[in-house]
Structures are given as structure tokens and as C-alpha cells.
Design a protein around this motif. Structure first.
Motif, mmCIF file in Angstrom:
data_model
loop_
_atom_site.group_PDB
_atom_site.id
_atom_site.type_symbol
_atom_site.label_atom_id
_atom_site.label_comp_id
_atom_site.label_asym_id
_atom_site.label_seq_id
_atom_site.Cartn_x
_atom_site.Cartn_y
_atom_site.Cartn_z
ATOM 1 N N LEU A 324 -8.924 6.461 -3.586
ATOM 2 C CA LEU A 324 -8.272 6.760 -2.307
ATOM 3 C C LEU A 324 -8.268 8.239 -1.973
ATOM 4 C CD1 LEU A 324 -5.173 4.364 -2.232
ATOM 5 C CD2 LEU A 324 -7.544 3.933 -1.562
ATOM 6 N N GLY A 325 -8.374 9.096 -2.967
ATOM 7 C CA GLY A 325 -8.357 10.530 -2.717
ATOM 8 C C GLY A 325 -7.020 11.053 -2.234
ATOM 9 N N LEU A 326 -5.912 10.357 -2.551
ATOM 10 C CA LEU A 326 -4.583 10.784 -2.099
ATOM 11 C C LEU A 326 -4.042 11.930 -2.944
ATOM 12 C CD1 LEU A 326 -2.744 7.425 -1.299
ATOM 13 C CD2 LEU A 326 -3.877 9.006 0.265
ATOM 14 N N ILE A 327 -4.524 12.041 -4.166
ATOM 15 C CA ILE A 327 -4.106 13.127 -5.052
ATOM 16 C C ILE A 327 -5.363 13.692 -5.705
ATOM 17 C CG2 ILE A 327 -1.785 12.236 -5.519
ATOM 18 C CD1 ILE A 327 -2.876 11.007 -8.105
ATOM 19 N N SER A 328 -5.262 14.918 -6.186
ATOM 20 C CA SER A 328 -6.390 15.520 -6.896
ATOM 21 C C SER A 328 -6.162 15.547 -8.392
ATOM 22 C CB SER A 328 -6.637 16.956 -6.394
ATOM 23 O OG SER A 328 -5.474 17.741 -6.550
ATOM 24 N N ASP A 329 -4.918 15.320 -8.801
ATOM 25 C CA ASP A 329 -4.577 15.336 -10.219
ATOM 26 C C ASP A 329 -3.463 14.319 -10.450
ATOM 27 O OD1 ASP A 329 -2.648 16.625 -12.511
ATOM 28 O OD2 ASP A 329 -4.765 17.024 -12.905
ATOM 29 N N ALA A 330 -3.521 13.613 -11.599
ATOM 30 C CA ALA A 330 -2.539 12.562 -11.870
ATOM 31 C C ALA A 330 -1.108 13.091 -11.850
ATOM 32 C CB ALA A 330 -2.839 11.909 -13.225
ATOM 33 N N SER A 335 5.467 14.983 -8.363
ATOM 34 C CA SER A 335 6.001 15.810 -7.280
ATOM 35 C C SER A 335 6.029 15.033 -5.968
ATOM 36 C CB SER A 335 5.162 17.089 -7.135
ATOM 37 O OG SER A 335 3.803 16.782 -6.904
ATOM 38 N N LEU A 336 4.989 14.224 -5.717
ATOM 39 C CA LEU A 336 4.978 13.396 -4.508
ATOM 40 C C LEU A 336 6.139 12.404 -4.504
ATOM 41 C CD1 LEU A 336 1.309 12.307 -3.640
ATOM 42 C CD2 LEU A 336 2.953 13.437 -2.127
ATOM 43 N N ALA A 337 6.316 11.714 -5.625
ATOM 44 C CA ALA A 337 7.369 10.698 -5.702
ATOM 45 C C ALA A 337 8.745 11.304 -5.516
ATOM 46 C CB ALA A 337 7.296 9.963 -7.036
ATOM 47 N N SER A 343 10.970 4.039 -2.554
ATOM 48 C CA SER A 343 9.622 3.700 -2.102
ATOM 49 C C SER A 343 9.594 3.277 -0.638
ATOM 50 C CB SER A 343 9.040 2.590 -2.976
ATOM 51 O OG SER A 343 9.812 1.407 -2.857
ATOM 52 N N GLY A 344 10.692 3.394 0.075
ATOM 53 C CA GLY A 344 10.709 3.074 1.503
ATOM 54 C C GLY A 344 10.410 1.617 1.798
ATOM 55 N N GLY A 345 10.767 0.740 0.868
ATOM 56 C CA GLY A 345 10.538 -0.692 1.062
ATOM 57 C C GLY A 345 9.191 -1.181 0.583
ATOM 58 N N MET A 346 8.301 -0.258 0.181
ATOM 59 C CA MET A 346 6.972 -0.654 -0.291
ATOM 60 C C MET A 346 7.032 -1.141 -1.735
ATOM 61 S SD MET A 346 4.672 2.481 1.228
ATOM 62 C CE MET A 346 3.184 1.934 0.413
ATOM 63 N N SER A 372 5.574 -0.083 6.524
ATOM 64 C CA SER A 372 5.841 0.172 7.936
ATOM 65 C C SER A 372 5.254 1.543 8.275
ATOM 66 C CB SER A 372 7.347 0.158 8.208
ATOM 67 O OG SER A 372 7.974 1.284 7.596
ATOM 68 N N ARG A 373 5.296 1.907 9.544
ATOM 69 C CA ARG A 373 4.758 3.212 9.936
ATOM 70 C C ARG A 373 5.574 4.361 9.368
ATOM 71 N NH1 ARG A 373 3.120 4.191 15.998
ATOM 72 N NH2 ARG A 373 2.344 6.061 14.937
ATOM 73 N N PHE A 374 6.747 4.070 8.910
ATOM 74 C CA PHE A 374 7.603 5.077 8.289
ATOM 75 C C PHE A 374 7.017 5.593 6.975
ATOM 76 C CE2 PHE A 374 10.959 5.472 4.974
ATOM 77 C CZ PHE A 374 11.533 6.668 5.386
ATOM 78 N N ASN A 375 6.244 4.757 6.307
ATOM 79 C CA ASN A 375 5.798 5.080 4.957
ATOM 80 C C ASN A 375 4.748 6.187 4.930
ATOM 81 O OD1 ASN A 375 6.137 1.628 4.435
ATOM 82 N ND2 ASN A 375 7.375 3.158 3.380
ATOM 83 N N THR A 376 4.809 6.979 3.855
ATOM 84 C CA THR A 376 3.875 8.075 3.626
ATOM 85 C C THR A 376 3.235 7.911 2.249
ATOM 86 O OG1 THR A 376 5.513 9.486 2.535
ATOM 87 C CG2 THR A 376 5.419 9.577 4.954
ATOM 88 N N LYS A 377 2.322 8.813 1.939
ATOM 89 C CA LYS A 377 1.706 8.739 0.618
ATOM 90 C C LYS A 377 2.723 9.023 -0.492
ATOM 91 C CE LYS A 377 -0.242 13.459 0.432
ATOM 92 N NZ LYS A 377 -1.507 14.221 0.243
ATOM 93 N N ALA A 378 3.813 9.698 -0.148
ATOM 94 C CA ALA A 378 4.876 9.912 -1.136
ATOM 95 C C ALA A 378 5.518 8.585 -1.521
ATOM 96 C CB ALA A 378 5.922 10.876 -0.582
ATOM 97 N N HIS A 379 5.719 7.704 -0.536
ATOM 98 C CA HIS A 379 6.270 6.387 -0.846
ATOM 99 C C HIS A 379 5.302 5.583 -1.717
ATOM 100 C CE1 HIS A 379 8.611 7.209 2.984
ATOM 101 N NE2 HIS A 379 9.570 6.946 2.100
ATOM 102 N N LEU A 380 4.003 5.705 -1.433
ATOM 103 C CA LEU A 380 3.015 4.992 -2.239
ATOM 104 C C LEU A 380 2.992 5.532 -3.662
ATOM 105 C CD1 LEU A 380 0.777 2.976 -2.657
ATOM 106 C CD2 LEU A 380 -0.835 4.585 -1.594
ATOM 107 N N ALA A 381 3.111 6.840 -3.815
ATOM 108 C CA ALA A 381 3.150 7.420 -5.160
ATOM 109 C C ALA A 381 4.349 6.892 -5.938
ATOM 110 C CB ALA A 381 3.208 8.946 -5.076
#
Length: 505
Positions: A324-330, A335-337, A343-346, A372-381
Motif C-alpha cells: 500500500l505504501g502507507l508507511i516507509s518503515d514498520a 507513531s501513526l497509531a 481505530s475509528g470503528g475500523m 467511513s470518510r472520517f477514517n485516515t491511515k492513522a486509524h488503519l495503522a
């Protein structure tokens, strides 16, 4: 006596060589990654030559760091289990790429065996469900798809091993007299070894069509008689006794000094693996766990474990990075989380290779629900980290049901334990304390312990137990209501993954 013991840790994405002193402290390491070959969805392969090359590079890197090979009392090997290599012992050439434990191409073979009524006998004798995870189905697939391989195996021109056997064969001479051996822990992951006799079982071999002559000799995990010596013209340049061999999760169990009944650990790597020591009698699971050999030290009785194996945990983080290329390092997942409170419901269920314990559903595939549209890659992390922890809770619940032992403290190890947010989430989701040792890389340490015990570098398990020190502990912070609401949401999402692909036929 030499001052150190070395351990080769041949993992799923890299090979490491680590050196330990008598206190169990790390004094040297080298590590090299190798390519993950993904021919199509559900298939994962490794080039056996690249695996061996990565071992050589890891050893040479550590030795160039200042550790002398002549100062090693013994060597142990630990490895990614179930990953299947078949090669010609005369030429050293593999007949096919190694088929990795995560690979699901054998799903139709698995379904056929289940439909033919083989599940009961495999479960009873081998302690395992018939699943894509294990080695025997991978050998059968190779027989069906590699021209002439079945005949070569019957004629002694093709031999099998998990990656421990491949590494030991190369270390001890390869085509010039390399030993063809494995240990009881690796053999117990093939669906071909009888848990009671600790030997290859003729009936199981017949079920999967595997000729016994292609199988390695089964030896103790810690063997005072040695498997062999490293060849002088190999990566070490001197002869060193090879006398420790364990599958990676059993090695971590030994490294976490889980020597008493009821001791357990969870390793966080490419997948997650929770093992519980159940003593010298194998306990059949009624809740989707594996009955496996934990270790066998010399002539002592084998010690058995219940295991919950989870296919995708750390590799879900790799997916965020590589696919996905959402992060460059594990490490960015932490920090994202931490940018969000939850997780915003995800809910993310990374069933990329089907579901392993306790579901054993090869028809499942990954889902991401509750968006939902509220979610960001931080929620996915954050959802990705929560997925690691919820999968471990699934296993802990099954383990409690099978053994009657309620988990009080979870010992943890592996690379992902460096993520403090993940470890806190694990404590919150399980509702128990999580404890990390000073030496987090307990897989390599366990292989070193097995080798050192065989040569007298360590006299007994008490000496090894005295080496274990706690580095950090996380206590649960969630309320009971929050914990159970989250788990109910997780179970609902898991159901969405089921019966996604057709594995009939």
C-alpha cells in the motif's frame, strides 16, 4: 572452554546469525534479508539458494564484527517451520522453490484429504489438523506439479527438509557428505511424524504419498551426539559442533525458559505463535489448537505444547509498507497509531492466507470493515495493531478452554515487541500483564541454549532459567466493558472473512 555459543536463525524474511555468552547476553549478530516470491494470490515461495546465501552473509557479517569462529563452543539452528524444500542430494539443486508455510496453494489437496476421511487419523497421530500450513501437502503438490519428482524421490534422488534440514545439510558438507537430519519439533510440523513414537509414521506417509526414504533422520532438539560438524571450507572456516535444532517457535519457548507445565510465551514476528508447555504427555486439542513437540533435550522425554499459530501479524505491517505504501518503515505504525485514540470503528482482519488457529479456514480472506470518510491511515495503522492483539486473544481463549489454565502473565518476544503501543494494546485486549525479557530475540537464544546444553556450556536448565530477566511490563488499562465490546466487534468482523474463496474439489 570457548566463551560463546552461536545460533543461526533462518526466518521467513531474513536469516540471522547471533552469538551469546554464558549469561545469555548477545555479543554479536549479522542479518540479511532475502526476496519474497509471490507468483500469484495465495502463493509464497523462497529461492533455497538465496536462503543459504543469506545464512552465509549473516555469519560472515557477525564474524567480521569481531567474534571469532574458533571461540564458539557449539552451534544451534532454528528456522521458519513447515517451509518445504526438496532437492537432489547428488547435485544440491532444488527441484522447485521452497514453498513457504504461509502458502495456500494446497487448499484443494487439503479439502480432498478431509473429504476422504483422513482428518481423524492425522489429528490423532500427528496432533495437527489437515491444513495448508504443514509440509506434507506441499510435498504432495510438488509431486503433482514437478515432472519426474515422485520417481526421483522413490529412487533416492530427491530428499526433503524444512529449512533447518537444508541449512544443516549445507553447513556439514552438502553434496560432499552433508547430514540429512531434522529434530523432533520440526518433524512434528509435517503431518508425517507420530507424536507418540517420535518417528515417521508409515500410515501418514502413505496418506500423503511421501516415500519414507526422502525424509530426514529425526534427532533430539539438543543432541550431545551432534548432528555433525561445520565443514572447514564453509562460512565458519573451522569445525564447530552442530548440536541444537528447533523450529523457531519452539526455540523461542526454550529461550523464554518455559520449562514448567503452564509456562507460555507469544512470539511476534511475520506471524504470531503462542505456545503453552503441557508436560511430557501430548494433550489433544478440542478448540482448534495444535498439539506439537516443544523440545527434547538429549535422552530426556520429549516435552509437548499446545500452540496457537496465527499466519499474518507482522506481515500485515509489511503489507501496509510494501503493497500500500502507507508507511516507509514498520516503526511508523506506532507513531501513526498514536495520532488517534482508537481505530475509528475500523476492524482489519488480515486473513491473507486464510485463517489459522483456532479457525483453520483456508477459504477466508482479509477484510477491512467499519470504514467511513472520517477514517485516515492513522486509524488503519491502529486497526492493524489491534488485529495482531485480537488474533492472539482468539488463541488464548482456545488455550484456556483446552488446558484449563488461565493465563496470568504473557511472556512476549520477537521484533514487534519494540512497539510499545502494540504491547499496551495486547495487555488491554487480553486483560493480563504482558512481560518482555531483556533479550527479546529469544528464538536465536533458544537455539543457542539447545546447542550449549548438548556440549556442557550450560549444565542444566536451571542455569538458563537464571539468565531470564524482565525488561518491561505492560498492565491492562481498558475497562472490562471496553475489552468485551471490542472483542465482540472483532468476532463479528472475522465472520465476514469466512467462505470467501472456493476450495472444494
Amino acid at each position: 572452554m570457548a566463551d560463546y555459543v552461536g545460533a543461526i536463525d533462518q526466518g521467513t524474511t531474513s536469516s540471522r546469525f547471533m552469538v551469546f555468552n554464558h549469561s545469555g547476553g548477545e555479543v554479536g549478530r549479522g542479518q540479511h534479508e532475502f526476496e519474497q516470491i509471490l507468483p500469484q494470490a495465495g502463493q509464497v515461495e523462497h529461492d533455497p539458494a538465496a536462503i543459504w546465501s543469506s545464512v552465509i552473509d549473516a555469519v560472515e557479517s557477525a564474524l567480521h564484527g569481531g567474534v571469532s569462529a574458533s571461540n564458539l563452543a557449539a552451534l544451534g539452528v532454528t528456522n521458519q517451520r513447515e517451509t518445504t524444500v526438496v532437492w537432489n542430494p547428488r547435485t544440491g539443486e532444488p527441484y522447485y522453490n521452497a514453498i513457504v508455510w504461509q502458502d495456500t496453494r494446497t487448499d484443494r489437496i487439503v479439502t480432498r484429504h478431509q473429504n476422504e476421511g483422513h482428518q481423524e487419523i492425522v489429528q490423532r497421530k500427528a496432533g495437527l489438523p489437515i491444513a495448508t500450513y504443514f509440509s506434507a501437502g506441499k510435498i504432495e503438490w510438488m509431486f503433482q506439479n514437478v515432472d519426474g519428482l515422485r520417481e526421483a524421490a522413490h529412487n533416492g534422488e530427491a530428499i526433503f527438509g524444512n529449512t533447518d534440514t537444508w541449512v544443516l545439510w549445507n553447513l556439514t558438507g552438502g553434496t560432499d557428505g552433508g547430514v540429512h537430519v531434522t529434530d523432533v519439533t520440526n518433524a512434528s510440523r509435517t503431518m508425517l511424524m507420530n507424536l507418540e513414537t517420535l518417528d515417521w509414521d508409515d500410515e501418514l506417509c502413505e496418506i500423503f504419498g511421501v516415500p519414507r526414504q526422502m525424509l530426514p533422520e529425526i534427532r533430539p532438539s539438543s543432541d550431545p551426539n551432534f548432528y555433525g560438524m561445520t565443514r572447514k571450507d564453509g562460512p565458519f572456516g573451522v569445525e564447530i559442533p552442530l548440536c541444537g535444532d528447533l523450529g523457531d517457535q519452539q526455540a523461542a519457548t526454550v529461550g523464554q525458559v518455559c520449562y514448567d507445565v503452564g509456562d507460555g510465551k507469544n512470539t511476534y514476528g511475520t506471524g504470531n505463535f503462542l505456545l503453552l508447555n503441557t508436560g511430557t504427555n501430548p494433550i489433544p486439542s478440542e478448540n482448534g489448537l495444535l498439539t506439537t513437540v516443544g523440545y527434547k533435550f538429549g535422552d530426556n522425554d520429549a516435552v509437548y505444547c499446545l500452540e496457537g499459530s496465527i499466519a499474518v501479524t507482522g506481515s500485515a505491517v509489511q503489507w501496509l509498507r510494501d503493497q500500500l505504501g502507507l508507511i516507509s518503515d514498520a516503526a511508523e505504525t506506532e507513531s501513526l497509531a498514536n495520532e488517534v485514540e482508537d481505530s475509528g470503528g475500523m476492524v482489519f482482519v488480515p486473513a491473507f492466507s486464510g485463517l489459522f488457529a483456532p479457525y483453520w479456514d483456508s477459504s477466508a480472506r482479509g477484510v477491512l470493515v467499519g470504514m467511513s470518510r472520517f477514517n485516515t491511515k492513522a486509524h488503519l495503522a491502529r486497526a492493524t495493531l489491534e488485529a495482531v492483539c485480537y488474533q492472539s486473544r482468539d488463541v488464548a481463549e482456545a488455550m484456556n478452554a483446552d488446558s484449563g489454565v488461565h493465563l496470568e502473565v504473557l511472556k512476549v518476544d520477537g521484533g514487534m515487541t519494540g512497539n510499545n503501543t502494540l504491547m499496551q494494546l495486547q495487555a488491554d485486549i487480553l486483560g493480563v500483564s504482558v512481560s518482555k525479557p531483556v533479550v527479546a530475540e529469544t528464538t536465536a537464544l533458544g537455539a543457542a541454549y539447545a546447542a550449549g546444553l548438548a556440549t556442557g556450556f550450560w549444565n542444566n536448565t536451571d542455569e538458563m532459567r537464571d539468565n531470564w530477566l524482565e525488561d518491561k511490563r505492560w498492565e491492562p488499562q481498558w475497562s472490562d466493558d471496553q475489552r468485551e465490546e471490542g472483542y465482540a466487534r472483532w468476532k463479528k468482523a472475522v465472520e465476514r472473512t469466512r467462505d470467501w474463496v472456493d476450495v472444494s474439489g
